[in-house]
Design a protein around this motif. Structure first.
Motif, PDB file in Angstrom:
ATOM      1  N   ALA A 111      50.279  45.281  34.009  1.00 38.77           N
ATOM      2  CA  ALA A 111      49.538  44.907  35.217  1.00 38.77           C
ATOM      3  C   ALA A 111      49.950  43.547  35.755  1.00 38.77           C
ATOM      4  CB  ALA A 111      48.037  44.915  34.917  1.00 38.77           C
ATOM      5  N   GLN A 112      50.769  42.796  35.001  1.00 44.15           N
ATOM      6  CA  GLN A 112      51.145  41.455  35.431  1.00 44.15           C
ATOM      7  C   GLN A 112      52.032  41.461  36.674  1.00 44.15           C
ATOM      8  OE1 GLN A 112      51.690  38.419  32.018  1.00 44.15           O
ATOM      9  NE2 GLN A 112      52.207  40.385  31.069  1.00 44.15           N
ATOM     10  N   SER A 113      52.585  42.622  37.011  1.00 38.96           N
ATOM     11  CA  SER A 113      53.405  42.705  38.219  1.00 38.96           C
ATOM     12  C   SER A 113      52.586  43.095  39.450  1.00 38.96           C
ATOM     13  CB  SER A 113      54.537  43.723  38.008  1.00 38.96           C
ATOM     14  OG  SER A 113      53.997  45.009  37.736  1.00 38.96           O
ATOM     15  N   ASP A 114      51.285  43.307  39.284  1.00 36.27           N
ATOM     16  CA  ASP A 114      50.426  43.664  40.421  1.00 36.27           C
ATOM     17  C   ASP A 114      50.378  42.521  41.429  1.00 36.27           C
ATOM     18  OD1 ASP A 114      49.954  45.942  39.028  1.00 36.27           O
ATOM     19  OD2 ASP A 114      47.817  45.586  38.680  1.00 36.27           O
ATOM     20  N   GLU A 115      50.308  42.880  42.707  1.00 33.65           N
ATOM     21  CA  GLU A 115      50.213  41.861  43.771  1.00 33.65           C
ATOM     22  C   GLU A 115      49.000  40.967  43.563  1.00 33.65           C
ATOM     23  OE1 GLU A 115      50.110  43.998  47.407  1.00 33.65           O
ATOM     24  OE2 GLU A 115      52.273  44.356  47.486  1.00 33.65           O
ATOM     25  N   LEU A 116      47.874  41.586  43.214  1.00 37.89           N
ATOM     26  CA  LEU A 116      46.642  40.825  42.990  1.00 37.89           C
ATOM     27  C   LEU A 116      46.838  39.789  41.892  1.00 37.89           C
ATOM     28  CD1 LEU A 116      43.533  40.329  43.180  1.00 37.89           C
ATOM     29  CD2 LEU A 116      43.258  42.216  41.566  1.00 37.89           C
ATOM     30  N   TYR A 117      47.385  40.214  40.777  1.00 34.03           N
ATOM     31  CA  TYR A 117      47.583  39.318  39.634  1.00 34.03           C
ATOM     32  C   TYR A 117      48.513  38.161  40.011  1.00 34.03           C
ATOM     33  CZ  TYR A 117      48.657  37.784  34.874  1.00 34.03           C
ATOM     34  OH  TYR A 117      48.826  37.033  33.731  1.00 34.03           O
TER      35      TYR A 117
ATOM     36  N   LYS B 291      44.531  33.161  47.732  1.00 34.41           N
ATOM     37  CA  LYS B 291      43.533  34.183  48.032  1.00 34.41           C
ATOM     38  C   LYS B 291      44.220  35.529  48.219  1.00 34.41           C
ATOM     39  CE  LYS B 291      39.579  31.888  50.098  1.00 34.41           C
ATOM     40  NZ  LYS B 291      38.675  31.888  51.256  1.00 34.41           N
ATOM     41  N   TYR B 292      43.496  36.590  47.851  1.00 34.95           N
ATOM     42  CA  TYR B 292      44.027  37.937  48.004  1.00 34.95           C
ATOM     43  C   TYR B 292      42.939  38.802  48.617  1.00 34.95           C
ATOM     44  CZ  TYR B 292      46.488  42.288  46.840  1.00 34.95           C
ATOM     45  OH  TYR B 292      47.141  43.500  46.912  1.00 34.95           O
ATOM     46  N   MET B 293      43.291  39.571  49.630  1.00 35.85           N
ATOM     47  CA  MET B 293      42.309  40.405  50.312  1.00 35.85           C
ATOM     48  C   MET B 293      41.609  41.344  49.336  1.00 35.85           C
ATOM     49  SD  MET B 293      40.750  41.354  53.056  1.00 35.85           S
ATOM     50  CE  MET B 293      41.653  40.733  54.484  1.00 35.85           C
ATOM     51  N   GLY B 294      40.283  41.244  49.295  1.00 33.99           N
ATOM     52  CA  GLY B 294      39.502  42.116  48.420  1.00 33.99           C
ATOM     53  C   GLY B 294      39.349  41.618  47.003  1.00 33.99           C
TER      54      GLY B 294
ATOM     55  N   ARG C  27      43.456  48.720  40.183  1.00 32.15           N
ATOM     56  CA  ARG C  27      42.868  48.909  38.868  1.00 32.15           C
ATOM     57  C   ARG C  27      41.406  48.448  38.934  1.00 32.15           C
ATOM     58  NH1 ARG C  27      47.772  49.502  36.065  1.00 32.15           N
ATOM     59  NH2 ARG C  27      49.470  48.342  37.069  1.00 32.15           N
ATOM     60  N   PRO C  28      40.457  49.384  38.934  1.00 28.94           N
ATOM     61  CA  PRO C  28      39.052  49.010  39.162  1.00 28.94           C
ATOM     62  C   PRO C  28      38.382  48.382  37.942  1.00 28.94           C
ATOM     63  CG  PRO C  28      39.214  51.360  38.754  1.00 28.94           C
ATOM     64  CD  PRO C  28      40.631  50.849  38.797  1.00 28.94           C
ATOM     65  N   VAL C  29      37.484  47.459  38.220  1.00 31.00           N
ATOM     66  CA  VAL C  29      36.655  46.846  37.183  1.00 31.00           C
ATOM     67  C   VAL C  29      35.624  47.874  36.711  1.00 31.00           C
ATOM     68  CG1 VAL C  29      34.915  45.075  36.764  1.00 31.00           C
ATOM     69  CG2 VAL C  29      36.932  44.533  38.128  1.00 31.00           C
ATOM     70  N   ALA C  30      35.327  47.898  35.432  1.00 35.27           N
ATOM     71  CA  ALA C  30      34.314  48.822  34.913  1.00 35.27           C
ATOM     72  C   ALA C  30      32.979  48.574  35.611  1.00 35.27           C
ATOM     73  CB  ALA C  30      34.158  48.627  33.405  1.00 35.27           C
ATOM     74  N   PRO C  31      32.277  49.626  36.012  1.00 32.39           N
ATOM     75  CA  PRO C  31      31.025  49.465  36.775  1.00 32.39           C
ATOM     76  C   PRO C  31      29.998  48.574  36.096  1.00 32.39           C
ATOM     77  CG  PRO C  31      31.703  51.769  36.749  1.00 32.39           C
ATOM     78  CD  PRO C  31      32.615  51.044  35.811  1.00 32.39           C
ATOM     79  N   GLU C  32      29.900  48.660  34.756  1.00 30.94           N
ATOM     80  CA  GLU C  32      28.873  47.880  34.055  1.00 30.94           C
ATOM     81  C   GLU C  32      29.123  46.373  34.140  1.00 30.94           C
ATOM     82  OE1 GLU C  32      31.811  49.404  30.868  1.00 30.94           O
ATOM     83  OE2 GLU C  32      30.826  50.152  32.695  1.00 30.94           O
ATOM     84  N   LEU C  33      30.367  45.969  34.443  1.00 28.47           N
ATOM     85  CA  LEU C  33      30.673  44.547  34.616  1.00 28.47           C
ATOM     86  C   LEU C  33      30.268  44.042  35.996  1.00 28.47           C
ATOM     87  CD1 LEU C  33      34.240  44.309  33.010  1.00 28.47           C
ATOM     88  CD2 LEU C  33      32.025  43.822  31.947  1.00 28.47           C
ATOM     89  N   MET C  34      30.200  44.946  36.949  1.00 25.55           N
ATOM     90  CA  MET C  34      30.009  44.572  38.354  1.00 25.55           C
ATOM     91  C   MET C  34      28.631  44.932  38.894  1.00 25.55           C
ATOM     92  SD  MET C  34      32.026  43.178  40.668  1.00 25.55           S
ATOM     93  CE  MET C  34      32.090  42.932  42.442  1.00 25.55           C
ATOM     94  N   PHE C  35      27.986  45.937  38.298  1.00 26.06           N
ATOM     95  CA  PHE C  35      26.727  46.436  38.854  1.00 26.06           C
ATOM     96  C   PHE C  35      25.698  46.693  37.759  1.00 26.06           C
ATOM     97  CE2 PHE C  35      30.229  48.039  41.494  1.00 26.06           C
ATOM     98  CZ  PHE C  35      29.866  47.549  42.745  1.00 26.06           C
ATOM     99  N   LEU C  36      24.430  46.612  38.162  1.00 26.74           N
ATOM    100  CA  LEU C  36      23.347  47.086  37.304  1.00 26.74           C
ATOM    101  C   LEU C  36      23.261  48.601  37.431  1.00 26.74           C
ATOM    102  CD1 LEU C  36      20.351  44.654  38.009  1.00 26.74           C
ATOM    103  CD2 LEU C  36      21.625  44.854  35.866  1.00 26.74           C
TER     104      LEU C  36
ATOM    105  N   ARG D 182      43.422  35.704  34.761  1.00 26.38           N
ATOM    106  CA  ARG D 182      44.672  36.172  34.174  1.00 26.38           C
ATOM    107  C   ARG D 182      44.424  36.813  32.799  1.00 26.38           C
ATOM    108  NH1 ARG D 182      49.653  34.027  35.424  1.00 26.38           N
ATOM    109  NH2 ARG D 182      50.031  33.464  33.236  1.00 26.38           N
ATOM    110  N   ALA D 183      43.606  36.156  31.995  1.00 27.00           N
ATOM    111  CA  ALA D 183      43.336  36.666  30.644  1.00 27.00           C
ATOM    112  C   ALA D 183      42.546  37.973  30.700  1.00 27.00           C
ATOM    113  CB  ALA D 183      42.566  35.618  29.837  1.00 27.00           C
ATOM    114  N   ALA D 184      41.519  38.027  31.553  1.00 21.77           N
ATOM    115  CA  ALA D 184      40.678  39.223  31.643  1.00 21.77           C
ATOM    116  C   ALA D 184      41.448  40.404  32.222  1.00 21.77           C
ATOM    117  CB  ALA D 184      39.447  38.923  32.497  1.00 21.77           C
ATOM    118  N   TYR D 185      42.297  40.143  33.210  1.00 20.87           N
ATOM    119  CA  TYR D 185      43.072  41.217  33.848  1.00 20.87           C
ATOM    120  C   TYR D 185      44.058  41.837  32.856  1.00 20.87           C
ATOM    121  CZ  TYR D 185      45.016  43.568  37.974  1.00 20.87           C
ATOM    122  OH  TYR D 185      45.396  44.508  38.915  1.00 20.87           O
TER     123      TYR D 185
END
Length: 470
Positions: free
Chosen positions: A238-244, A252-255, A320-329, A227-230
């Protein structure tokens, strides 16, 4: 090849025929005092190499670590079976850092550059149950949900559980079959393994140790972190997003795995961090695969950002995509780690010996199927002549299945009658060691081994089913 991996840091093995890598890795393992991480180009190479290693090096523990079967920044979750394999491997590395057996982890480039959940989730999620021991039913169901299990009517895949009165069916990771836990009040009466399709009991266990089944753990801390990071990344809107909303309610949320960095407070580790002392071997074509994967990540990230600009950002299903550097090398980060760890590299190219290059001494086998353009019989005559020419080597035919071995044996037997090769004996072998032992002066062994193409060298003359039948 008696290759000492301790003396081969930074070396490149050249002229490595397709399929020979498993045999080379077996020799490198015998000289290694540490685990080996073998990085292959894709999932197909991973499966093939792991299966070959299990056959030619049965005394070695082989862990598979595949990449998710989704594209970067997808809306769907990865396949449950793939997640189960990944979690089982990470759990084994965390809980057994110093195995008694030699161990190799075979991972695709996509799996290696993707960041992973912290190792603490495997240590913190361990829970053992025993026959005769106490088990609070509601508490255990809560444990299963928090650690990634899905409730279903009938358990079929890893990561599922079902409740049937006083019986709990559950399919943990790292087991070929699900478990059936029989309770009498709050006491574990039986722990049985059963076949998921027939539902019939196949065995009994005295105890079993459970661990997390997914890469996202939905407990109070991870929900709070998410919640804090999002909100920090995407703002209050973004607090109204289905994922959030779903994660805020511990649902659980798909994806949701595509936002993995948001669930954990600390920066995510990579597979290199799970194997801090392992020797690194980079397989054929991994550099090209790295470039393609990095480009794919960048393209999908940009596509998501562009779609978000067009879409009303207040809509509930906005991605809303996560920044690539947080997820991948990044490719440069991967290369820097490999260089620092002084990896051994394999290539199919022919490079001169010296200057950090070492020729494997192995030659690719022949493609006999090309002789079909002459006539079908010529394929087998050429094969027989080839085996006759290299009679001093261990000659072995590698087939994909027992059925295809029977078929090929029949075709070869018919072809060699009334030829100069009639005295060449073909015999079945059920293991690689048996095939190696049976292959002799006038004898060719036939075994089941998923070798893509044959090769010649190291005292071996191997022919694959594909080399003959195309």
């Amino acid at each position: 090849m008696h290759a000492d991996i301790e003396q081969l840091a930074d070396y490149t093995f050249s002229a490595v025929a397709e399929g020979y890598d498993a045999f080379l890795l077996r020799d490198l393992l015998h000289s290694s005092k540490q685990d080996i991480l073998y990085i292959v180009s894709d999932g197909l190479s991973l499966e093939r190499t792991a299966e070959l290693l299990k056959n030619v090096a049965p005394d070695v523990e082989v862990l598979k670590f595949p990449a998710w079967d989704t594209v970067p920044y997808d809306r769907v979750s990865p396949n449950a079976g793939i997640v189960a394999e990944r979690v089982a491997a990470l759990g084994a590395l965390t809980l057994n850092p110093n195995p008694k057996k030699k161990r190799i982890v075979v991972a695709s480039i996509g799996a290696v550059i993707q960041k992973l959940p912290p190792s603490k989730i495997f240590r913190n999620s361990m829970r053992e149950i025993r026959v005769g021991g106490k088990l609070d039913f509601n508490d255990f169901v809560h444990y299963a949900v928090v650690n990634g299990y899905n409730r279903v009517e009938q358990v079929m895949e890893p990561g599922e559980y079902a409740v049937r009165g006083d019986i709990l069916d559950i399919f943990p990771v790292g087991t070929p079959e699900p478990l059936r836990i029989d309770l009498f009040d709050d006491e574990v009466e039986k722990i049985r393994t059963f076949d998921a399709f027939s539902q019939r009991t196949t065995g009994e266990l005295k105890s079993y140790g459970f661990q997390v089944v997914g890469e996202v753990v939905l407990d109070n801390n991870t929900v709070k972190n998410f919640r804090a990071a999002y909100r920090e990344a995407f703002g209050a809107a973004a607090q109204s997003d289905e994922l959030y909303e779903a994660i805020s309610a511990s649902r659980k949320y798909m994806g949701m795995e595509n936002w993995l960095p948001f669930f954990y407070e600390e920066p995510l580790p990579t597979l290199f961090d799970y194997l801090p002392r392992a020797k690194i071997v980079v397989g054929r074509n991994a550099d090209a695969a790295l470039a393609a994967k990095s480009e794919s990540i960048a393209d999908h990230y940009v596509s998501r950002l562009e779609a978000l600009k067009v879409k009303n950002q207040g809509e509930a299903d906005a991605y809303r995509p996560v920044a690539p550097e947080l997820m991948f090398l990044a490719a440069k980060e991967f290369s820097a780690i490999v260089e620092k760890r002084r990896a051994v590299t394999l290539t199919g190219l022919n490079l001169p010996d010296g200057g950090g290059n070492k020729d494997s001494g192995v030659l690719p086998g022949r493609d006999f199927s090309a002789a079909k353009s002459v006539n079908a019989a010529q394929v087998y005559l050429d094969l027989l002549a080839y085996f006759s020419e290299y009679g001093k080597l261990k000659r072995i035919v590698c087939c994909y299945t027992p059925g295809s071995r029977e078929r090929l044996f029949s075709l070869i037997s018919d072809a060699k009658a009334e030829t100069p090769y009639a005295g060449l004996d073909f015999t079945f072998a059920e293991t690689w060691q048996q095939a190696f032992d049976k292959a002799a002066a006038n004898r060719v062994a036939m075994t089941v081994l998923p070798l893509p193409h044959g090769f010649r060298g190291e005292g071996l003359c191997l022919v694959s089913e594909q080399d003959v039948l195309g």
